[in-house]
Each structure stands twice: as C-alpha cells, then as structure tokens.
Design a protein around this motif. Structure first.
Motif, PDB file in Angstrom:
ATOM      1  N   PHE A  30       0.838  -1.185   0.000  1.00  0.00           N
ATOM      2  CA  PHE A  30       0.000   0.000   0.000  1.00  0.00           C
ATOM      3  C   PHE A  30       0.883   1.248   0.000  1.00  0.00           C
ATOM      4  N   LYS A  31       0.581   2.185  -0.894  1.00  0.00           N
ATOM      5  CA  LYS A  31       1.301   3.458  -0.921  1.00  0.00           C
ATOM      6  C   LYS A  31       0.439   4.533  -0.260  1.00  0.00           C
ATOM      7  N   ILE A  32       0.915   5.054   0.854  1.00  0.00           N
ATOM      8  CA  ILE A  32       0.173   6.068   1.606  1.00  0.00           C
ATOM      9  C   ILE A  32       0.388   7.430   0.954  1.00  0.00           C
ATOM     10  N   PRO A  33      -0.673   8.120   0.534  1.00  0.00           N
ATOM     11  CA  PRO A  33      -0.499   9.453  -0.051  1.00  0.00           C
ATOM     12  C   PRO A  33      -0.218  10.493   1.034  1.00  0.00           C
ATOM     13  N   LEU A  34       0.821  11.281   0.823  1.00  0.00           N
ATOM     14  CA  LEU A  34       1.213  12.352   1.736  1.00  0.00           C
ATOM     15  C   LEU A  34       1.105  13.686   1.001  1.00  0.00           C
ATOM     16  N   VAL A  35       1.286  14.787   1.704  1.00  0.00           N
ATOM     17  CA  VAL A  35       1.140  16.102   1.085  1.00  0.00           C
ATOM     18  C   VAL A  35       2.243  16.343   0.065  1.00  0.00           C
ATOM     19  N   ASN A  36       1.937  17.204  -0.905  1.00  0.00           N
ATOM     20  CA  ASN A  36       2.876  17.617  -1.957  1.00  0.00           C
ATOM     21  C   ASN A  36       3.328  16.462  -2.845  1.00  0.00           C
ATOM     22  N   GLY A  37       2.457  15.471  -3.007  1.00  0.00           N
ATOM     23  CA  GLY A  37       2.744  14.403  -3.942  1.00  0.00           C
ATOM     24  C   GLY A  37       3.627  13.297  -3.417  1.00  0.00           C
ATOM     25  N   LYS A  38       4.038  13.386  -2.177  1.00  0.00           N
ATOM     26  CA  LYS A  38       4.901  12.341  -1.617  1.00  0.00           C
ATOM     27  C   LYS A  38       4.070  11.114  -1.259  1.00  0.00           C
ATOM     28  N   GLN A  39       4.735   9.971  -1.161  1.00  0.00           N
ATOM     29  CA  GLN A  39       4.090   8.723  -0.786  1.00  0.00           C
ATOM     30  C   GLN A  39       5.015   7.935   0.139  1.00  0.00           C
ATOM     31  N   ARG A  40       4.395   7.071   0.939  1.00  0.00           N
ATOM     32  CA  ARG A  40       5.185   6.190   1.801  1.00  0.00           C
ATOM     33  C   ARG A  40       4.639   4.775   1.658  1.00  0.00           C
ATOM     34  N   ALA A  41       5.530   3.813   1.441  1.00  0.00           N
ATOM     35  CA  ALA A  41       5.115   2.425   1.260  1.00  0.00           C
ATOM     36  C   ALA A  41       4.768   1.784   2.594  1.00  0.00           C
ATOM     37  N   GLN A  42       3.801   0.883   2.563  1.00  0.00           N
ATOM     38  CA  GLN A  42       3.404   0.157   3.775  1.00  0.00           C
ATOM     39  C   GLN A  42       3.047  -1.280   3.386  1.00  0.00           C
ATOM     40  N   PHE A  43       3.466  -2.213   4.220  1.00  0.00           N
ATOM     41  CA  PHE A  43       3.141  -3.626   4.012  1.00  0.00           C
ATOM     42  C   PHE A  43       2.044  -4.025   4.995  1.00  0.00           C
ATOM     43  N   ASN A  44       1.037  -4.728   4.513  1.00  0.00           N
ATOM     44  CA  ASN A  44      -0.088  -5.120   5.356  1.00  0.00           C
ATOM     45  C   ASN A  44      -0.323  -6.629   5.306  1.00  0.00           C
ATOM     46  N   TYR A  45      -0.948  -7.142   6.363  1.00  0.00           N
ATOM     47  CA  TYR A  45      -1.379  -8.543   6.399  1.00  0.00           C
ATOM     48  C   TYR A  45      -2.663  -8.616   7.219  1.00  0.00           C
ATOM     49  N   LEU A  46      -3.415  -9.668   6.997  1.00  0.00           N
ATOM     50  CA  LEU A  46      -4.705  -9.816   7.651  1.00  0.00           C
ATOM     51  C   LEU A  46      -4.554  -9.862   9.170  1.00  0.00           C
ATOM     52  N   GLY A  47      -5.245  -8.940   9.852  1.00  0.00           N
ATOM     53  CA  GLY A  47      -5.220  -8.903  11.308  1.00  0.00           C
ATOM     54  C   GLY A  47      -4.183  -7.957  11.893  1.00  0.00           C
ATOM     55  N   ARG A  48      -3.340  -7.354  11.029  1.00  0.00           N
ATOM     56  CA  ARG A  48      -2.353  -6.391  11.538  1.00  0.00           C
ATOM     57  C   ARG A  48      -3.072  -5.277  12.289  1.00  0.00           C
ATOM     58  N   LYS A  49      -2.571  -4.959  13.486  1.00  0.00           N
ATOM     59  CA  LYS A  49      -3.198  -3.918  14.290  1.00  0.00           C
ATOM     60  C   LYS A  49      -2.396  -2.629  14.189  1.00  0.00           C
ATOM     61  N   LYS A  50      -3.075  -1.561  13.836  1.00  0.00           N
ATOM     62  CA  LYS A  50      -2.428  -0.268  13.682  1.00  0.00           C
ATOM     63  C   LYS A  50      -2.434   0.495  15.004  1.00  0.00           C
ATOM     64  N   LYS A  51      -1.617   1.526  15.101  1.00  0.00           N
ATOM     65  CA  LYS A  51      -1.539   2.326  16.330  1.00  0.00           C
ATOM     66  C   LYS A  51      -2.882   2.941  16.674  1.00  0.00           C
ATOM     67  N   SER A  52      -3.684   3.221  15.650  1.00  0.00           N
ATOM     68  CA  SER A  52      -5.001   3.817  15.870  1.00  0.00           C
ATOM     69  C   SER A  52      -5.977   2.840  16.514  1.00  0.00           C
ATOM     70  N   GLY A  53      -5.624   1.544  16.516  1.00  0.00           N
ATOM     71  CA  GLY A  53      -6.528   0.508  17.027  1.00  0.00           C
ATOM     72  C   GLY A  53      -7.257  -0.241  15.931  1.00  0.00           C
ATOM     73  N   LEU A  54      -7.200   0.268  14.702  1.00  0.00           N
ATOM     74  CA  LEU A  54      -7.838  -0.416  13.581  1.00  0.00           C
ATOM     75  C   LEU A  54      -7.083  -1.697  13.234  1.00  0.00           C
ATOM     76  N   LYS A  55      -7.835  -2.724  12.858  1.00  0.00           N
ATOM     77  CA  LYS A  55      -7.236  -3.956  12.341  1.00  0.00           C
ATOM     78  C   LYS A  55      -7.309  -3.930  10.816  1.00  0.00           C
ATOM     79  N   VAL A  56      -6.320  -4.508  10.174  1.00  0.00           N
ATOM     80  CA  VAL A  56      -6.227  -4.460   8.718  1.00  0.00           C
ATOM     81  C   VAL A  56      -6.824  -5.723   8.102  1.00  0.00           C
ATOM     82  N   LEU A  57      -7.643  -5.517   7.107  1.00  0.00           N
ATOM     83  CA  LEU A  57      -8.239  -6.604   6.343  1.00  0.00           C
ATOM     84  C   LEU A  57      -7.590  -6.593   4.959  1.00  0.00           C
ATOM     85  N   VAL A  58      -7.048  -7.727   4.527  1.00  0.00           N
ATOM     86  CA  VAL A  58      -6.392  -7.827   3.223  1.00  0.00           C
ATOM     87  C   VAL A  58      -7.071  -8.926   2.413  1.00  0.00           C
ATOM     88  N   ARG A  59      -7.564  -8.594   1.251  1.00  0.00           N
ATOM     89  CA  ARG A  59      -8.227  -9.568   0.384  1.00  0.00           C
ATOM     90  C   ARG A  59      -7.187 -10.513  -0.233  1.00  0.00           C
TER      91      ARG A  59
END
Length: 363
Positions: free
Chosen positions: A255-284
């Motif tokens: 996943f490429k996270i869109p940032l301001v001014n056209g920048k992006q940051r790559a992120q790797f995800n897997y089913l059940g990964r828990k984010k700092k926000s408390g959200l769990k990640v669902l990956v098809r």
C-alpha cells in the motif's frame, strides 16, 4: 514467484482452521454510467470506454438485486447459512442539479435514498437492501460517502472548458488523471480519499464523519469495515474512523500512503495487523470478477485463490465489484455474472463441504 511472496506475506496473518468464505463486493450505491445512451454521448465527447467499469457499471436496479438474491438463496453451507455479499457501499452521490444551479461554485450531495428514487428502475433498491440485511445475505459496509475526490472535481468544474464539465452533462465523474486540468496522481478522482495538501486531509475527515453518520441513519447500525475507494487514503482519517465505530480497515497488501505535496510512503499489510489507531487491517486474498475477460467467467481463478488461502489457514476474502452483477447497460453482463456466481458457489460447496459463509463484519 508471486505465490512464494504471497505465502511469505501470510506468515504473520490471522489464522483459522475453519474454511471461511467472505465476499467483499465494492461500489454499491455509487452512480457510474447512467445508461447506454449516456455512454454513447460520453464516448462521442472523447471518453475512452476502455475499462469494464465504464463498459458495464451502473447504479444497481431492482432487477439486479432480485436476481442476485435469487442466486444467493439457492445455496446453503454446512451450518445452513446462505452466501453473504458484504456490500461495500457508498451512501451519497453528487447533487448534479444543485451544483449546476449554483454555477459550479459549491459542492452538494444527495444521499442514496434520493438517488434511487431519481432512477426509475432503482426505486425499490433501498427496500430490497434492507430485506437483504434481514435475510443475512446482503450486508452493507462503508465505502465512504461518495466515490469521488470532491475538491479536485470541483476545481475542474469551475472551468467551463474542462472535460469534467463535458462529462457532468451526463452525470459522470469517474475521470482518470489524464482527463483533469491539473492531474495529481494516476488514480484519478474516483480515489475519494487521495490527498495533495492539508486542505484535502481536513476535507477527508469531514467526509468520513458525514458518510458514516448517513450510513447509520440508512441502515440502523454502525459500519464495522471501512474500504476507502481505490483502497487509497491518508492515515489522518484513522482516528475519525475509530470514533465512528470502524474496526477493520480494508486496504491492499502493498500500500502506498499518499502524503502532502505528492509524496508517498510504502506500507506492508497482512490480515489482522493492528495499527496504532486501534484499527485492524483486512487484506483480500482472492478475486471473483465475471467480466474481466470475455472468455473467462472468473470461477477457476477464484477457486485457485480460495485453495491457496485455505492452505495458509486463512479465511478466503474474495474481492468483487458490483460491475459483475448489474445489467442496466448490458443485460447480458448481469446474466453472465449471476450464472458465474451460481457456478462458483456450487463449486465451493462441492470441494469444501465444511465451508462457511460469513459477512465481513463477523470476521
């Protein structure tokens, strides 16, 4: 090589010995191509009808919903549950009339209950959706408010010579970056939560809250899953999602996270990964699209994906789009999609008699 990396990526993911089948079907509620007549007018004005979405996708009709339910109710799993479509749904569309009345200076939207009433063949859809919820065969979850980057669209609409203004005449807004006056990223303005600056982040937060409020008012419950359109969003909205009842964030594995001014940051995800926000990640991890090819109904590919998921002790999270099941542009598209779904469900139950159908929100 692709399968090897997929298996490596699955190592830290949520595991289960149960053979769970979850259909995640996107874009319900959103307008796309209004009719074959409008499609021809757009093509005459310069729109390339190159994707299956521009070719087939349109607002779901009464007949579409009735046909889909007929197929779902034919099948039952080992626990007597019917297959369930987790309907990843938008709850609003642009109010084209008001936007034009105010000379394209201000944005307005209408909730989908009004959109369904404007489309004569869809006037019973909301009632049918609620029936599907009661029967546990069609369960909406959030795809945001509109399937539209509002700020970028409105900027182009203020230019009377823009392609966006031409497409507006046919109530069409799914424009790629190459149709925009000031292209941002290649995803175009269908990626509702793409951002370029801080103003876009602030708008995204407001739209998230508004969309989830409308969702609860329409269906009587909080959405538990949030799938950003085009699976593209800035993490600035995550706290708003949590505050409004979201548990699962449905995004891509890489996943490429869109940032301001056209920048992006790559992120790797897997089913059940828990984010700092408390959200769990669902990956098809599986795909069923009946109209990706004129010579392939998508069943064999999906069966292979399900087998790979089960071998990794994962639920089969099947990615799908409404475009596979709607017939407003081409009735044959709906007929082919529903026949293919019927074949897929028979094949699943034959190969895995212990398979269980589950709604995404039950995961």
């Amino acid at each position: 090589m692709k399968n090897f990396f997929k298996k490596i990526a699955n190592l830290p993911a949520l595991k289960t010995n149960r053979k769970l089948i979850i259909f995640l079907s996107d874009d319900w509620g959103s307008v796309r191509m209004r009719s074959s007549k409008h499609q021809k007018q757009l093509e005459a004005n310069g729109l390339r009808i190159s994707s299956r979405f521009d070719q087939f996708d349109t607002l779901e009709s009464n007949a579409d919903m009735e046909g889909l339910y007929e197929v779902l109710l034919k099948h039952k799993d080992c626990k007597e549950n019917n297959p369930i479509i987790t309907a990843v749904s938008n709850v609003a569309n642009p109010d084209f009339k008001r936007i034009q009345q105010e000379n394209f200076q201000n944005y307005h939207f209408e909730s989908i209950d009004k959109t369904y009433q404007r489309y004569p063949d869809s006037n019973k859809v909301l009632e049918l959706v609620k029936q599907g919820i009661e029967q546990n065969i069609f369960i909406p979850q959030s795809h945001g408010r509109e399937h539209l980057q509002v700020n970028w669209w409105m900027k182009d609409l203020k230019d009377e010579n823009s392609f966006a203004r031409k497409a507006f005449e046919n109530e069409f807004f799914f424009l790629g970056a190459d149709y925009l006056n000031d292209p941002k990223r290649g995803r175009g303005i269908g990626a509702a939560f793409d951002i370029w600056d801080e103003e876009d982040i602030l708008s995204s937060k407001e739209i998230v809250k508004s969309g989830l409020t409308i969702f609860k008012n329409l269906y009587g419950y909080n959405s538990k899953i949030f799938t950003p359109p085009a699976m593209f969003y800035n993490p600035g909205i995550e706290s708003n999602l949590v505050e409004n009842g979201i548990d699962w964030l449905d995004v891509g594995r890489f996943f490429k996270i869109p940032l301001v001014n056209g920048k992006q940051r790559a992120q790797f995800n897997y089913l059940g990964r828990k984010k700092k926000s408390g959200l769990k990640v669902l990956v098809r991890n599986a795909v069923f699209e009946a109209n990706m090819s004129a010579n392939d109904n998508g069943v064999a590919r999906c069966m292979y994906d399900i087998e790979q998921a089960f071998q990794s002790k994962q639920p089969a999270l099947i990615s799908n789009h409404r475009a596979s099941f709607v017939g407003g542009i081409d009735a044959n598209n709906r007929d082919t999609g529903l026949k293919s779904l019927d074949v897929l469900l028979k094949s699943i139950l034959k190969k895995w008699p212990d398979a269980e159908f589950l709604a995404g929100s039950e995961l």
